[in-house]
Write an enzyme that holds these catalytic residues in place. Structure first.
Site, short mmCIF file in Angstrom:
data_model
loop_
_atom_site.label_atom_id
_atom_site.label_comp_id
_atom_site.label_asym_id
_atom_site.label_seq_id
_atom_site.Cartn_x
_atom_site.Cartn_y
_atom_site.Cartn_z
N GLY A 13 49.14 63.47 62.73
CA GLY A 13 48.54 62.68 63.79
C GLY A 13 47.06 62.94 63.98
CG ASP A 17 51.56 72.70 64.25
OD1 ASP A 17 51.16 71.73 63.57
OD2 ASP A 17 52.18 73.65 63.75
CB ALA A 76 49.40 70.81 60.42
CE LYS A 77 55.00 71.36 61.79
NZ LYS A 77 53.98 72.42 61.74
CB THR A 78 54.77 63.40 62.17
OG1 THR A 78 55.56 64.12 61.25
CG2 THR A 78 54.72 61.93 61.78
#
Length: 389
Positions: free
Chosen positions: A3, A185, A187-189
Site C-alpha cells: 500500500g 505494517d 510493507a504489507k498489501t
C-alpha cells in the site's frame, strides 16, 4: 506490492479529517461530543469484517500482537504445542515462545508454505493449535488442512499477514480458520504504518480479544469509561484513530492493488517462463493469488547467488529470498532456540528440505506502480542473466 506505493491525498485528507471533523481526537474511545461521534477504528473494523465476510474484527498495534492476543483468547500457554512452519517471519515463533508454549515447526513444500503431508505426524496430545502461514501471497489449502485438524479437534489460526487480499476458492484468505490475523505494517498489501487485524466468527474469542487489547475494558454502555467494568486483565494494544483513518483510505484501494499485482505478475512470469533452468513456485489457487511476489528457484544455491549478484548490479532487488532469509527461516534462529527442548542442538540442521529450497530460490517483488514497459525491461534483464548462468 504494498500500500505504501499508493499513499497520496486520500490518506492526507483522511488524517486532516480527524482535526477538521473530530477536533483532533486521536484516541479510539470516548470524547463522544468532541469527536462528533465519529469513531474511525470502529468503522475500520466494521468495513474490514464486511469485506472479509466475518462477524468480528479487531484492530490492534501490529500483526505480532494480533497473534499474541488471539492465542491468549484461544487459551494457549505453557505446556501447549503449537504447530507452524519453518519458513515464516520470526514473529510467528517469537509469539508462541512469549506465551510459554512450544513451537513445533514443519518443513515447507513447493508452495513455500507448510507441507501438509507432514502435519499429522507432528500432532500429539499436547497439540493445541495449528498456524499455517500463507507466505508471500500464496494460500494454504485449508480444505486439506481442516480435514486433518478436525480429526483431532485442533483449531486453526490463519497467519495471513503476508496474504491480505488473496482468496482461496473465492473466499478471502484469513476467513477459513477459527481465527485469522493480518499485518498492516509498511510493507504489507495495505498499510497503517504499523498495525494488525484479528478476524473471527467465534463470539467468545471476539469478546476476549476486544477486552484484552484494552486493559480488560468491557466497554459497558451503562457506565462511563472511567467506571467501566472488567473481568480479565489485559494490556494496551489499541489502534489509534490516526492509523484507522489511513487504513480506511487504504482499504478502498485493496481491489486495485490486487488487480495490478495480478496483471503485473502474470506479464512478468509469461515473459520469463520459457527458461528451462528455473522452476516457479506452486500456487495453491491461481485465481485467488495475491500475486505480490514471483518466486522461482534454481537447481543449485550457487546459481541463485550468481543471479542475485548480477540482478542487483542492474539496480533490481529481491524480497525476503535471499536478502532476508535470516529473518524468515528457522534454521538461522540460534537466538530463538537456545533454551528450546526440541531444537536447541539441531536448529541449524532440523529442516534440510526447506533450507535447500530457500537457498536455491529468488523472490521478486511485484510492484503496483510498474507499467508494462517497466516489466518488459525487467524481464529482458532477467532473461539475459538466466542465459548467462
Amino acid at each position: 506490492m504494498p500500500g505504501w506505493e499508493l499513499i497520496d491525498n486520500k490518506e492526507r485528507e483522511a488524517l486532516n479529517d480527524i482535526f477538521d471533523k473530530s477536533n483532533g481526537v486521536m484516541f479510539a474511545h470516548g470524547f463522544d461530543e468532541r469527536r462528533n461521534n465519529i469513531f474511525r477504528v470502529r468503522e475500520f473494523e466494521k468495513k474490514f469484517a464486511d469485506r472479509f465476510g466475518v462477524k468480528h474484527c479487531l484492530a490492534t498495534t501490529s500483526g505480532t500482537m494480533a497473534q499474541y492476543i488471539a492465542m491468549k483468547a484461544m487459551g494457549i500457554g505453557p505446556g501447549d504445542e503449537v504447530i507452524t512452519q519453518a519458513f515464516t517471519f520470526v514473529a510467528t515463533v517469537e509469539t508462541i515462545i512469549q506465551l510459554g508454549a512450544t513451537p513445533i515447526l514443519i518443513e515447507s513444500d513447493k508452495t513455500f508454505n507448510m507441507d501438509l503431508d507432514k502435519l499429522e505426524e507432528k500432532i500429539n496430545e499436547n497439540t493445541k493449535l495449528v498456524i499455517p502461514v500463507q507466505m508471500l501471497g500464496n494460500q494454504v489449502d485449508t480444505d486439506k488442512l481442516r480435514s486433518i485438524t478436525s480429526k483431532y479437534g485442533i483449531p486453526i489460526m490463519e497467519d495471513a499477514c503476508e496474504a491480505l487480499g488473496a482468496s482461496f476458492k473465492n473466499s478471502m484468505v484469513g476467513s477459513h480458520g477459527d481465527v485469522g490475523i493480518f499485518s498492516l505494517d509498511f510493507a504489507k498489501t495495505i498499510t497503517t504504518g504499523e498495525g494488525g487485524i484479528i478476524i473471527t466468527n467465534d463470539d467468545e474469542i471476539a469478546k476476549y480479544i476486544r477486552e484484552f487489547h484494552d486493559h480488560g475494558h468491557e466497554s459497558n454502555s451503562n457506565v462511563p469509561r472511567g467506571k467501566d467494568t472488567r473481568s480479565i486483565m489485559g494490556l494496551n494494544l489499541r489502534m489509534s484513530e490516526l492509523q484507522a483513518a489511513v487504513g480506511l483510505a487504504q482499504l478502498e484501494k485493496l481491489d486495485y492493488i490486487v488487480e495490478r499485482n495480478r496483471h503485473n505478475k502474470s506479464l512478468l512470469k509469461s515473459l520469463i517462463s520459457n527458461n528451462g533452468n528455473i522452476e516457479f513456485r506452486k500456487i495453491v489457487d491461481e485465481n485467488g493469488d495475491l500475486a505480490d511476489t514471483l518466486i522461482f528457484y534454481f537447481k543449485t544455491s550457487k546459481e541463485a547467488l550468481d543471479f542475485v549478484e548480477k540482478y542487483n548490479s542492474f539496480g533490481y532487488f529481491t524480497k525476503n529470498l535471499p536478502d532476508a532469509i535470516d529473518w524468515h527461516f528457522a534454521g538461522t534462529w540460534n537466538h530463538m532456540f537456545i533454551n528450546d527442548k526440541n531444537y536447541k542442538d539441531t536448529w541449524n540442521s532440523e529442516w534440510p528440505i526447506t533450507d535447500n529450497l530457500l537457498r536455491r530460490s529468488i523472490s521478486l517483488p511485484i510492484l503496483v506502480g510498474h507499467k508494462d514497459e517497466d516489466i518488459i525491461k525487467q524481464s529482458e534483464v532477467i532473461n539475459n542473466i538466466l542465459k548467462s548462468l
